[in-house]
Enzyme design. Structure first.
Site, PDB file in Angstrom:
ATOM      1  N   HIS A  45     -16.659  22.615  50.874  1.00 40.43           N
ATOM      2  CA  HIS A  45     -17.047  21.707  51.960  1.00 40.43           C
ATOM      3  C   HIS A  45     -15.895  21.449  52.943  1.00 40.43           C
ATOM      4  O   HIS A  45     -16.124  20.949  54.047  1.00 40.43           O
ATOM      5  CB  HIS A  45     -17.596  20.381  51.403  1.00 40.43           C
ATOM      6  N   ASP A  99     -18.868  24.313  44.928  1.00 42.55           N
ATOM      7  CA  ASP A  99     -17.993  23.691  45.926  1.00 42.55           C
ATOM      8  C   ASP A  99     -16.569  24.248  45.843  1.00 42.55           C
ATOM      9  O   ASP A  99     -15.585  23.506  45.857  1.00 42.55           O
ATOM     10  CB  ASP A  99     -17.975  22.169  45.761  1.00 42.55           C
ATOM     11  N   SER A 120      -9.680  16.154  49.391  1.00 44.61           N
ATOM     12  CA  SER A 120     -10.607  17.172  48.906  1.00 44.61           C
ATOM     13  C   SER A 120      -9.930  18.526  48.810  1.00 44.61           C
ATOM     14  O   SER A 120      -9.256  18.976  49.744  1.00 44.61           O
ATOM     15  CB  SER A 120     -11.811  17.280  49.842  1.00 44.61           C
TER      16      SER A 120
END
Length: 410
Positions: A145, A175, A253
């Site tokens: 992402h 992911d 992230s």
């Protein structure tokens, strides 16, 4: 004021019976005319007034000196107080950070913006994230992402040098994405890999990343829970996720979650927050999953998913659960030549206007499944060539069926 002083003085001395101190007594001499008594002259300030004035003057001087000296620095620097040795936990944190930070990178992504009037396109910033060096070949691992929808990306190393990055491969269901930069090998320090299957709640963890674009940031906490599940960008569950209270914010992230030995145990991926900032609930994809997926992405650019070869019917599964009390997922059809066909799995058929229910898969390797998503998530823990054991419900009976999975490109 003089009148008041006078009255006070008069009372004070009159109490002693000293009338002469109150007023002058007239004398009568024959050769002098009798003079009327003079009006008493008010006395000056007494001892109490003098003391009071001194006190007030001193107080005024003190406050004035404080007023004019307020905010001024001391004439000399303060002496530095010595401190003892750093604590063992502090030394450990410092050591882990120093050893790990050369392996952590900062990722910036761009996207194309088209001018509707002129038709010209230009790249504009899309977002930022974190990542880490997988090997000395320049492969960088991050979240899918972080780079999703980007037209280009750049990777900044710990020494603040930046390089353009190419997308090697991506696995949206997990992911996970892999980028590659072309730099001298002596600038690449690959991260140390640990394991996640043997983690315990309460273990100390550290997160390194670039929250809100603030690079080389260290936070710490513990493992709060294990075996969590989060939804991937493609809508498929990611199992065995690690929950931690180490502060994780936007920009973290893709960054590493480390154990107390500085080994990678997870990749920070998501948070639970109503404000968008850390609320003490963060999630990391387990390193065992990362360690299985990344080599496939480097080799093939995509995940070669294990294939069962069935089409499922979630809506009918719900009705069957209500009517028959069987929790599972209904097999609508079986692909010819598939692993399911070879194992003898039955699909649903229709004859004379009636449906003949196919097999209902109730568990994979002993783990219950209630929907197609559950089944796909269970298969994601396997690779092509693995043999899985399916528990199926058929004609009122439960049986186990062994199925050898075949490769299926994602």
């Amino acid at each position: 004021m003089r009148r008041a002083n006078y009255i006070w003085w008069q009372r004070d001395h009159a109490a002693d019976g000293n009338r002469d101190s109150i007023m002058t007594t007239p004398f009568q001499y024959s050769d002098y005319p009798i003079q009327p008594p003079r009006r008493p002259v008010p006395a000056g300030p007494g001892l109490r007034h003098i003391v009071l004035l001194i006190v007030l003057a001193g107080a005024a001087g003190f406050f004035l000196s404080r007023w004019f000296s307020y905010g001024k620095p001391e004439a000399q620097p303060r002496a530095v107080s010595p401190r003892g040795e750093l604590g063992a936990d502090e030394k450990s944190n410092i050591d882990i950070f120093k050893r790990s930070i050369p392996s952590v990178v900062f990722i910036t992504t761009l996207t194309e913006d088209r001018d509707e009037l002129t038709g010209d396109t230009q790249e504009v910033p899309q977002g930022t994230g974190s990542g880490w060096l997988w090997d000395d070949a320049g492969n960088v691992v991050t979240n899918f992402h972080v780079v999703r929808g980007a037209s280009s990306a750049s990777v900044t190393l710990w020494d603040h040098s930046s390089y353009p990055a190419d997308l090697v491969g991506a696995a949206p269901d997990y992911d996970i994405a892999v980028l590659r930069i072309h730099v001298p090998k002596d600038k690449l320090q690959k991260i140390r890999i640990g394991s996640s299957h043997d983690l315990q709640v309460g273990q100390k963890v550290l997160a390194i990343g670039d929250p809100f674009g603030l690079d080389q940031t260290l936070t710490s906490g513990i493992i709060s829970a294990l075996g969590r599940s989060i939804t991937s960008p493609s809508g498929v569950p990611i199992d065995n996720v690690i929950q931690t209270d180490a502060p994780i914010n936007p920009g973290n992230s893709g960054g590493p979650l480390l154990d107390s030995d500085g080994r990678l145990i997870g990749m920070n991926a998501a948070i639970v927050s109503q404000s968008g900032s850390s609320a003490g609930i963060g999630f990391a994809i387990p390193v065992d999953t990362v360690n299985r997926i990344v080599p496939e992405l480097i080799l093939n650019g995509k995940i070669v998913r294990p294939r069962l070869g069935v089409a499922l019917d979630d809506s009918m599964s719900e009705r069957i659960a209500q009517q028959l009390g069987v929790q599972g997922v209904l097999v609508r059809s079986v692909q010819s030549g598939s692993p399911a066909a070879a194992a003898g799995i039955h699909g649903t058929t229709r004859s004379n206007g009636h449906f003949n229910l196919g097999d209902i898969i109730t568990a994979v390797d002993g783990k219950p499944v209630h929907s197609a998503i559950d089944l796909h998530a269970a298969l994601n823990n396997h690779v092509a060539g693995d043999t899985v054991k399916l528990a199926i419900w058929r004609d009122g009976k439960t049986m186990d069926v062994a199925v050898k999975l075949m490769p299926h490109a994602q």
